[in-house]
Design a protein around this motif. Sequence first.
Motif, PDB file in Angstrom:
ATOM      1  N   MET A 182       0.821  -1.221   0.000  1.00 48.28           N
ATOM      2  CA  MET A 182       0.000   0.000   0.000  1.00 48.28           C
ATOM      3  C   MET A 182       0.850   1.264   0.000  1.00 48.28           C
ATOM      4  N   ASP A 183       0.321   2.307  -0.655  1.00 50.61           N
ATOM      5  CA  ASP A 183       0.950   3.633  -0.608  1.00 50.61           C
ATOM      6  C   ASP A 183       0.283   4.516   0.440  1.00 50.61           C
ATOM      7  N   THR A 184      -1.021   4.364   0.584  1.00 48.15           N
ATOM      8  CA  THR A 184      -1.767   5.124   1.583  1.00 48.15           C
ATOM      9  C   THR A 184      -2.627   4.161   2.389  1.00 48.15           C
ATOM     10  N   LEU A 185      -2.890   4.547   3.604  1.00 50.73           N
ATOM     11  CA  LEU A 185      -3.623   3.715   4.534  1.00 50.73           C
ATOM     12  C   LEU A 185      -5.044   4.228   4.648  1.00 50.73           C
ATOM     13  N   GLN A 186      -6.019   3.332   4.390  1.00 51.08           N
ATOM     14  CA  GLN A 186      -7.414   3.730   4.446  1.00 51.08           C
ATOM     15  C   GLN A 186      -8.241   2.637   5.102  1.00 51.08           C
ATOM     16  N   PHE A 187      -9.150   3.060   5.992  1.00 49.19           N
ATOM     17  CA  PHE A 187     -10.081   2.148   6.645  1.00 49.19           C
ATOM     18  C   PHE A 187     -11.493   2.602   6.319  1.00 49.19           C
ATOM     19  N   GLN A 188     -12.317   1.679   5.865  1.00 44.02           N
ATOM     20  CA  GLN A 188     -13.704   1.991   5.532  1.00 44.02           C
ATOM     21  C   GLN A 188     -14.628   1.342   6.554  1.00 44.02           C
ATOM     22  N   LEU A 189     -15.612   2.113   7.005  1.00 42.29           N
ATOM     23  CA  LEU A 189     -16.589   1.636   7.976  1.00 42.29           C
ATOM     24  C   LEU A 189     -17.699   0.841   7.273  1.00 42.29           C
ATOM     25  N   PRO A 190     -18.451   0.033   8.029  1.00 39.26           N
ATOM     26  CA  PRO A 190     -19.518  -0.767   7.420  1.00 39.26           C
ATOM     27  C   PRO A 190     -20.556   0.057   6.656  1.00 39.26           C
ATOM     28  N   ASP A 191     -20.769   1.314   7.042  1.00 39.77           N
ATOM     29  CA  ASP A 191     -21.764   2.144   6.346  1.00 39.77           C
ATOM     30  C   ASP A 191     -21.222   2.773   5.066  1.00 39.77           C
ATOM     31  N   GLY A 192     -19.967   2.465   4.716  1.00 38.93           N
ATOM     32  CA  GLY A 192     -19.369   2.989   3.487  1.00 38.93           C
ATOM     33  C   GLY A 192     -18.526   4.231   3.692  1.00 38.93           C
ATOM     34  N   SER A 193     -18.679   4.910   4.820  1.00 34.83           N
ATOM     35  CA  SER A 193     -17.845   6.086   5.097  1.00 34.83           C
ATOM     36  C   SER A 193     -16.441   5.626   5.471  1.00 34.83           C
ATOM     37  N   THR A 194     -15.488   6.529   5.394  1.00 33.66           N
ATOM     38  CA  THR A 194     -14.114   6.166   5.723  1.00 33.66           C
ATOM     39  C   THR A 194     -13.690   6.833   7.028  1.00 33.66           C
ATOM     40  N   VAL A 195     -12.795   6.163   7.718  1.00 38.45           N
ATOM     41  CA  VAL A 195     -12.177   6.756   8.906  1.00 38.45           C
ATOM     42  C   VAL A 195     -11.373   7.952   8.402  1.00 38.45           C
ATOM     43  N   PRO A 196     -11.504   9.120   9.036  1.00 41.06           N
ATOM     44  CA  PRO A 196     -10.761  10.298   8.567  1.00 41.06           C
ATOM     45  C   PRO A 196      -9.272   9.993   8.402  1.00 41.06           C
ATOM     46  N   SER A 197      -8.684  10.538   7.373  1.00 37.53           N
ATOM     47  CA  SER A 197      -7.298  10.212   7.017  1.00 37.53           C
ATOM     48  C   SER A 197      -6.284  10.639   8.069  1.00 37.53           C
ATOM     49  N   HIS A 198      -6.682  11.472   9.022  1.00 39.81           N
ATOM     50  CA  HIS A 198      -5.746  11.911  10.057  1.00 39.81           C
ATOM     51  C   HIS A 198      -5.849  11.067  11.335  1.00 39.81           C
ATOM     52  N   PHE A 199      -6.401   9.835  11.209  1.00 42.76           N
ATOM     53  CA  PHE A 199      -6.540   8.960  12.378  1.00 42.76           C
ATOM     54  C   PHE A 199      -5.175   8.528  12.901  1.00 42.76           C
TER      55      PHE A 199
END
Length: 150
Positions: free
Chosen positions: A13-30
Amino acid sequence: MTLRQVKEHLAEMDTLQFQLPDGSTVPSHFHVTEVGQVSKDFIDCGGTLRHEKAVNFQLWNADDVDHRLQPKKLKNIIKLSEKKLFIDDSLEVEVEYQGNTIGKYSLEFREGKFHLASTLTDCLAKDQCGIPEPQTEEQSSSCALGSGCC
């Protein structure tokens, strides 16, 4: 998903992303505020002694909107956790994330990002509690031999 699988995906991976069950993503500054090993010893409602172990990630959003955790940094945090806590990378990963309360999720990987999958409670001793196992469509549409339904 096991910790080993998480590390394999992080390596690609180049960037780290987590998606929630409702389709929204965890903010990128987590932040990943914890990587740990969780052990749970319990007795189910049928009286069976059980032991579970998992790797736990805790995701947290801060006011630091400029923060971006990179895959390599998370991999280094995991490596240190494995060394210091003697974590077995064949263990399943569970993720804690703050919603209305702390949510506990399993982890999947699709389309280049991690997906937080909803978890459910379950009775582990249905046979002891008299709870029938759900029938499959095939089982419910066929007659059992000697049942008198045919």
